[in-house]
Scaffold this active site. Structure first.
Site, PDB file in Angstrom:
ATOM      1  N   ARG A  38       0.846  -1.202   0.000  1.00  0.00           N
ATOM      2  CA  ARG A  38       0.000   0.000   0.000  1.00  0.00           C
ATOM      3  C   ARG A  38       0.875   1.243   0.000  1.00  0.00           C
ATOM      4  O   ARG A  38       1.781   1.382   0.830  1.00  0.00           O
ATOM      5  CB  ARG A  38      -0.903  -0.003   1.231  1.00  0.00           C
ATOM      6  CG  ARG A  38      -1.660   1.309   1.483  1.00  0.00           C
ATOM      7  CD  ARG A  38      -2.579   1.150   2.692  1.00  0.00           C
ATOM      8  NE  ARG A  38      -3.177   2.417   3.109  1.00  0.00           N
ATOM      9  CZ  ARG A  38      -2.823   3.092   4.202  1.00  0.00           C
ATOM     10  NH1 ARG A  38      -1.846   2.631   4.994  1.00  0.00           N
ATOM     11  NH2 ARG A  38      -3.417   4.223   4.519  1.00  0.00           N
ATOM     12  N   ARG A  79      -9.441  17.670  10.452  1.00  0.00           N
ATOM     13  CA  ARG A  79      -8.485  17.650  11.557  1.00  0.00           C
ATOM     14  C   ARG A  79      -8.447  19.011  12.247  1.00  0.00           C
ATOM     15  O   ARG A  79      -8.802  20.040  11.668  1.00  0.00           O
ATOM     16  CB  ARG A  79      -7.064  17.322  11.043  1.00  0.00           C
ATOM     17  CG  ARG A  79      -6.947  15.991  10.328  1.00  0.00           C
ATOM     18  CD  ARG A  79      -5.519  15.758   9.871  1.00  0.00           C
ATOM     19  NE  ARG A  79      -5.378  14.526   9.119  1.00  0.00           N
ATOM     20  CZ  ARG A  79      -5.243  13.322   9.643  1.00  0.00           C
ATOM     21  NH1 ARG A  79      -5.232  13.190  10.960  1.00  0.00           N
ATOM     22  NH2 ARG A  79      -5.111  12.253   8.877  1.00  0.00           N
ATOM     23  N   LYS A 225     -13.132   2.531   0.787  1.00  0.00           N
ATOM     24  CA  LYS A 225     -12.830   2.418   2.209  1.00  0.00           C
ATOM     25  C   LYS A 225     -14.090   2.764   3.003  1.00  0.00           C
ATOM     26  O   LYS A 225     -14.555   3.904   2.970  1.00  0.00           O
ATOM     27  CB  LYS A 225     -11.671   3.342   2.579  1.00  0.00           C
ATOM     28  CG  LYS A 225     -10.361   2.981   1.890  1.00  0.00           C
ATOM     29  CD  LYS A 225      -9.296   4.028   2.106  1.00  0.00           C
ATOM     30  CE  LYS A 225      -8.857   4.114   3.549  1.00  0.00           C
ATOM     31  NZ  LYS A 225      -7.749   5.089   3.715  1.00  0.00           N
ATOM     32  N   THR A 283      -6.643  -1.711   9.913  1.00  0.00           N
ATOM     33  CA  THR A 283      -6.521  -0.798  11.064  1.00  0.00           C
ATOM     34  C   THR A 283      -6.191  -1.523  12.371  1.00  0.00           C
ATOM     35  O   THR A 283      -6.985  -2.321  12.871  1.00  0.00           O
ATOM     36  CB  THR A 283      -7.776   0.067  11.279  1.00  0.00           C
ATOM     37  OG1 THR A 283      -8.218   0.600  10.028  1.00  0.00           O
ATOM     38  CG2 THR A 283      -7.451   1.225  12.219  1.00  0.00           C
TER      39      THR A 283
END
Length: 483
Positions: A38, A79, A225, A283
């Protein structure tokens, strides 16, 4: 290209980073069992990604393996900004403000900037906001212009640039950002085999990404995702618009709550397999191996349960990208997969999944299901699929079985693509230039030279009437391997 000894069916995706930039480490990583690597577009520039892709191709050649590449788009950056001192300690019950108009480096214990300008429009009093993967919990008290005033429900240390989620979802940020639209042509130039789209909310996000990739000349497959509450609401349509899905448990767990995560993982895996899509579970699968040479028992159970759920692949993130033991992490994951699959076979025999589709949409689907039914009721050693695009091996891989499926193809892109399919292994075979009169002896020679079968073993071979035609598989033969 040679082939490694095959001992497991679920595949391993490893994230590249500083820990894998040494060519020797990368070669050892692939030798240890990395099937797909990845590349995270959140970090680095085209030159960095191109160098890593070249290193992967060379490392794979050096150890005699075929390795796929997954490019991962950044997606929207929801964020907070940065603190004057780098971090602050938030106390439970204290007031804390998120201010989208504040200077990026002016954060204090009372207020911090937010990179997501739409936050004041997306939240209201009573909403729960989660920072730093849910470790910090804030309750919205009121919204005034660019400022979101909150009360700290769960405190702790909060440092720069931590992620922000709203419990239950509902943030309006789109899936594809301007940066993603710039990175998609880069992914096409790099010839990635899969392109992962972060935070899709509907099928439209996947359709747009696919069109942008095709317009840029890319032929990679699209991976959605699943990490938003909205994605769960539109799960079936997102899966249908994708070639693969990723159970991205970080942001998903924060938005839906960790108590719901295990059940959702099983639901997503089952839904993906029902629509004949590939699925990756990701994850924190072996998070402790960032610093430790062995996984915890909880991590072992986590990986094993994903395998038993039917995932095609499990993924390492920081463990391989920045961890101290990237190769050991791959080795440990491979061992856990083997153990889980051994248990699965012992408990359930060969066929673990019934095929319930009422209607086939092509001859390759019909042949694939006929092959798997036959193989699971005979002493078949292996299945050899002569394939152009990899579609027939994909259909076959949706049936849980211990019988290896070898994708014989002369196309490099197809060989790399099938590296993500559970129980499917790529083998170079140039059918276009193979005399039809010696086709089967040529197949026998290949399986014997690679140690995939022994003389006298039964194999099933699938092929199309016309060589070089994608989706044209229309026949199967049961053959005894001969020298």
């Amino acid at each position: 290209m040679t082939s490694p000894r095959i001992v497991r069916r679920a595949k391993i995706v490893t994230t590249l980073g500083p820990a894998t930039d040494d060519p020797k480490v990368l070669a050892e990583l692939i030798k240890a069992g990395a099937d797909v690597v990845r590349i995270n577009f959140s970090h680095g520039h085209f030159e960095d990604h191109a160098q890593r892709v070249a290193m992967v191709r060379e490392a794979a050649r050096s150890v005699g393996r075929c390795v796929g590449i997954l490019g991962d788009l950044s997606g929207p950056k929801i964020r907070i900004e940065r603190f004057i001192g780098g971090a602050v300690q938030l106390e439970e019950g204290a007031d804390f403000t998120l201010d989208v108009a504040l200077a990026p480096d002016a954060g204090t214990r009372q207020v911090v900037g937010c990179a997501y300008a739409e936050l004041p429009r997306d939240v209201r009093a009573g909403d729960v906001l989660l920072l730093n993967d849910g470790l910090i919990v804030l309750e919205v008290v009121r919204v005034e212009g660019p400022r979101v005033h909150t009360r700290v429900v769960t405190g702790g240390e909060l440092s720069n640039n931590k992620g922000l989620n709203r419990r239950g979802g509902g943030l309006s940020a789109g899936a594809l950002t301007d940066k993603d639209r710039e990175d998609i042509p880069i992914a096409a130039r790099l010839e990635v085999d899969y392109l992962a789209v972060s935070f899709p909310k509907s099928a439209a996000d996947m359709i747009e990404a696919r069109q942008l990739l095709r317009d840029a000349g890319g032929n990679g497959r699209l991976c959605a995702k699943i990490e938003r509450t909205e994605a769960i609401r539109h799960l079936d349509e997102i899966i249908e618009a994708s070639d693969a899905v990723m159970v991205a448990r970080g942001d998903l767990g924060v938005e839906v709550g960790y108590a719901e995560l295990t059940g959702l993982q099983k639901r997503i895996i089952a839904a993906a397999r029902h629509q004949f899509r590939v699925v990756i579970t990701a994850t924190q699968m072996m998070e402790s191996m960032i610093h430790n040479p062995v996984p915890t028992r909880a991590e072992v159970s986590d990986v094993a349960n994903a395998v038993l759920d039917g995932t095609d692949a499990v993924m390492l993130s920081a463990e391989s990208a920045v961890g101290k033991y990237p190769v050991k992490a791959v080795e440990a994951m491979a061992q856990v997969i083997e153990g889980a699959e051994k248990y699965q076979i012992e408990q359930g025999g060969r066929a673990r999944q019934r095929f319930e589709q009422k209607e086939f949409h092509g001859t390759d689907e019909a042949i694939a299901m006929a092959v798997m039914y036959t193989a699971n009721h005979m002493a078949v050693k292996a299945i050899v699929a002569l394939t152009e695009s990899g579609s027939t091996p994909l259909w076959m891989s949706r049936m849980r079985t211990d019988i290896p499926i070898y994708a014989f193809t002369g196309h490099e892109a197809t060989r790399r693509r099938v590296t993500l399919y559970r129980g499917v292994y790529p083998v170079y075979f140039d059918i276009i230039h193979t005399d039809p009169s010696v086709l089967y002896p040529s197949i026998f020679r290949s399986v014997l030279e690679l140690g995939l079968c022994a003389p006298g073993d039964l194999i099933i071979v699938t092929k199309g009437e016309f060589s070089g035609v994608s989706g044209g598989t229309n026949s199967m033969k049961i053959l005894e391997v001969r020298r």
